[in-house]
Write a protein that holds these residues in place. Structure first.
Motif: not given
Length: 777
Positions: A16-19, A21-22
């Motif tokens: 995912s995009q949140s992964d 972004a991390g």
């Protein structure tokens, strides 16, 4: 599940995009930054791992270039070996040859630097990928050279017992240790409550997941096809060999060896076999060089007496080269044997490691002990009470430092520095009973027997080889014996390295200045700094991988500077060795190096005796101009020898008037009195000269002259009929008659004064006084 039936599966794990972004932006800029993805498959029936897939993601391989960097290091090492060997065999005068050999670059120092860099990876910590990648360039120096045929032979010897890499701090395939990199905890996967719930709700959960599957995911899965459409299956990776950790895991020495595809169980046999190959190459090279020289002499390509000493004693040189090689590989062999004991691998390999350990440990320490005994057998030791003084000094010119100086050495200095504290101590003194013993560097017999141990050390530090072997053995014990205990390794080695650094700085054992600078300062600092930074990689600290990568780059910078300085030292060592082997040539090329050559030879002559430099005397302050009268003495005059002008009748009592005069005139100096009284030894009738003239003497002189003149006038101007002896006395009398002092006229006055300060009174006392009044007819 049947293991004979292959399993084929494919799938996509969406990110995912949140992964994404991390992931910090610095991860894309740090060199060799790694990422790891591990997929494990477990069998619910047995609750055990049946499959594991690991993938390593990196943004490059910046520091790992074993073929290019390793080749360059090998070339420089061969240059160092050739230069050292050339200075050892050239020349027929053994003490002179030893001097030039001591100032060439030591191969032992070169390998000590390379071993320090590579075997840093033996610490049982979780390294960042940049460090094993960098150390792979130096793997060949530690005997870790991969050969497929050699590894297969070792595997047949070891069998199926590959050991457990978790013992040395690395997680291998199938490992369930959660405190190691790449490990896992099986109890966290198969909890009892979760296992029961999963069995009961598995069908319902499966139906719900199938209904919630979106059309978008189905579309992407439909588009994905297998890479090989002929058989429907293709394998992108390679199986991990038994004994190797998972890809992306660089914990402990097993993780460092993984870069070379060498299992930790094969480490000892790999290093030992390559060491035996090196020993055989060294021995064969020395023997081949001898026979090449003989062939050149036979075909008259070189002179008959060229290197005659080496050609006569080539067997001894071969033995010395082999023994020197064992000293160089002492740390490596001792560490690998202790690592094998800790790893608990195959019984046959462990037995071989035990024999090798005993051979190296007992052999070298017995040889070192015999070398010390052979030199010191004609004497004894005494334990004397001493004292240690703590003196304040300056390090590097400006840094405040404390220096420890014994009282025995402190007493040798003309002006010892002030100390702020002292403590009782004891010192061991060697009492030499052989007055005819030759100096250790001048003893040709001792050089030929034990030069491979001590020839590079100073005259007063020739015994340092024994201390060096003890130091290397203790280091190997911490690296190999304490494997799996990272904090014990790190902090124990920090204490050892710090003590060794202080000791070697104080001793400065090597005769060559380059060896002291490289071995004492640069290598010692690199060891202490590397250990201090390595403590952060312990798995218990759980440091972020970005931070560990930054610290790893700092370690690479420190060790890289050390390696570069070593290569520079090899270049200068090769140049100085060339000057040494051409020392008998009158014409030296290139000619512009001749001043450097002369300075180098002058440096050898200065440092070879190993005596403290003679301190120049302290210049006296310039004397200022001054004038001071310390004493006054009267010299005798010509007229003092005239005895005719003195009344003989008064010669007997001539001392008394002077004595009375001195008693009356207290202002006369004591020197006048002593001069008068010192003439009592004169015969009867002789008159001593007076220290000064008085008024009475002057009046008597004028009366005598007046009477003589009257008698002369009465005789009609004729000379006296007194017989003359022809001496100058008569002439003197005649000249005295014509002296202006007797002529009539104004009175002639002579006044001479000498003064001194009367002690305690501050007044001037007259020392002498003469006065002459007008002579009356």
């Amino acid at each position: 599940m049947n293991r004979s039936v292959p399993i084929e599966a494919n799938g996509i794990i969406p990110v995912s995009q949140s992964d994404v972004a991390g992931i910090p932006p610095i991860a894309l800029n740090i060199p060799d930054f790694e990422g790891q993805a591990i997929l494990r498959i477990f069998a619910n029936s047995t609750e055990s791992e049946i499959g594991c897939y690991s993938a390593v993601v990196t943004n490059g391989a910046t520091f790992s270039h074993p073929y290019a960097v390793g080749t360059v290091l090998g070339i420089f090492t061969i240059i160092a070996m050739a230069a050292s060997f050339a200075t050892a065999v050239y020349g027929n005068h053994i003490p002179t040859t030893r001097i030039h050999y001591a100032h060439s670059l030591s191969v032992m120092v070169v390998f000590s630097v390379f071993h320090h860099i590579f075997y840093t990876g033996a610490l049982s910590v979780n390294w960042p990928s940049v460090l094993p990648a960098f150390w792979s360039n130096f793997a060949w120096t530690g005997g870790m050279i991969y050969s497929e045929s050699m590894q297969n032979s070792i595997n047949q010897l070891i069998g199926s017992n590959k050991g457990n890499t978790s013992i040395v701090g690395a997680a291998g395939s199938g490992s369930s240790a959660e405190d190691l990199g790449g490990g896992y905890d099986i109890s966290q996967i198969y909890k009892r409550s979760f296992h029961t719930l999963f069995r009961r709700g598995a069908p319902l959960l499966s139906d719900q997941l199938s209904n919630l599957r979106s059309a978008e995911v189905e579309k992407h899965l439909a588009k994905r096809t297998l890479a090989n459409t002929t058989d429907g299956y293709n394998w992108y990776g390679v199986p991990v060999k038994p004994g190797l950790p998972l890809p992306g895991n660089f914990s402990g020495f097993a993780g460092t060896l993984a870069e070379e595809n060498i299992p930790a169980s094969n480490a000892f046999m790999t290093g030992f076999l390559w060491f035996l190959i090196l020993v055989a190459i060294v021995a064969a090279s020395v023997a081949a060089f001898k026979w090449i020289l003989e062939a050149l002499v036979k075909f008259k390509r070189i002179e008959e007496n060229r290197l005659c000493h080496f050609r006569e004693h080539w067997v001894g040189f071969t033995e010395a080269a082999v023994l020197r090689t064992t000293v160089i590989g002492f740390f490596m062999i001792i560490y690998l044997t202790l690592f094998q004991f800790t790893y608990k691998g195959s019984g046959g390999v462990t037995a071989i490691a035990t024999l090798v350990f005993l051979l190296f440990f007992l052999g070298l320490f017995i040889a070192a002990g015999y070398a010390c005994f052979y030199r010191l057998r004609y004497g004894h030791y005494e334990l004397k009470q001493d004292r240690i003084y703590f003196e304040s000094t300056k390090a590097l010119g400006s840094v405040p430092w404390i220096r420890l100086v014994s009282e025995s050495r402190r007493s040798e200095k003309s002006e010892p520095k002030a100390s702020f504290v002292s403590m009782p101590w004891w010192s061991v003194h060697y009492i030499n009973e052989d007055t005819q013993r030759i100096e250790v560097h001048e003893d040709e017999d001792y050089v030929m027997k034990f030069g491979w141990l001590y020839a590079r050390f100073r005259r007063t530090r020739w015994w340092f080889f024994a201390l060096w072997l003890i130091y290397e053995f203790v280091r190997a014990c911490f690296y190999g014996g304490a494997a799996g205990h990272p904090m014990t390794q790190v902090f124990g080695l920090m204490v050892i390295e710090f003590i060794a650094l202080i000791t070697i700085v104080m001793l400065r054992p090597f005769e060559g200045a380059r060896l002291n600078a490289l071995m004492v300062y640069v290598l010692g600092f690199s060891k202490v700094a590397t250990l201090a930074l390595s403590a952060a990689f312990d798995i218990r600290f759980n440091l972020a991988r970005i931070n560990t990568t930054v610290i790893g780059v700092v370690i690479i910078v420190i060790q890289g500077i050390l390696a570069i300085l070593t290569l520079v030292a090899i270049v200068f060592g090769g140049i100085s060795s060339y000057m040494s082997v051409t020392r008998d040539r009158e014409v030296f090329r290139p000619r512009k190096w001749e001043p450097y050559r002369q300075r180098y030879f002058a440096h050898l002559e200065k440092t070879a005796p190993d005596v403290p430099p003679i301190q120049p005397p302290t210049p006296e302050p310039p004397k200022e101009p001054y004038f001071r009268v310390a004493t006054v003495r009267r010299e005798p005059k010509i007229e003092d020898d005239d005895l005719d002008a003195i009344d003989p009748a008064s010669s007997r009592n001539s001392v008394a008037p002077v004595s009375a005069l001195a008693s009356r005139q207290g202002t006369r100096s004591n020197s006048m009195w002593s001069a008068t009284m010192s003439n009592n030894h004169l015969p009867f009738g002789a008159r001593p000269h007076r220290a000064s003239w008085s008024t009475k003497d002057l009046n008597s002189f004028h009366e005598t002259q007046h009477s003589n003149r009257s008698s002369h006038l009465m005789s009609g101007g004729r000379m006296s009929n007194k017989p003359s002896d022809g001496s100058l006395r008569d002439q003197t009398n005649y000249e005295r008659i014509r002296t202006p002092l007797h002529s009539p006229g104004p009175a002639a006055t002579l006044d001479v004064r000498k003064s001194r300060q009367d002690k305690g009174k501050g007044k001037e006392a007259p020392l002498n006084e003469r006065s002459s009044e007008e002579a009356k007819p």
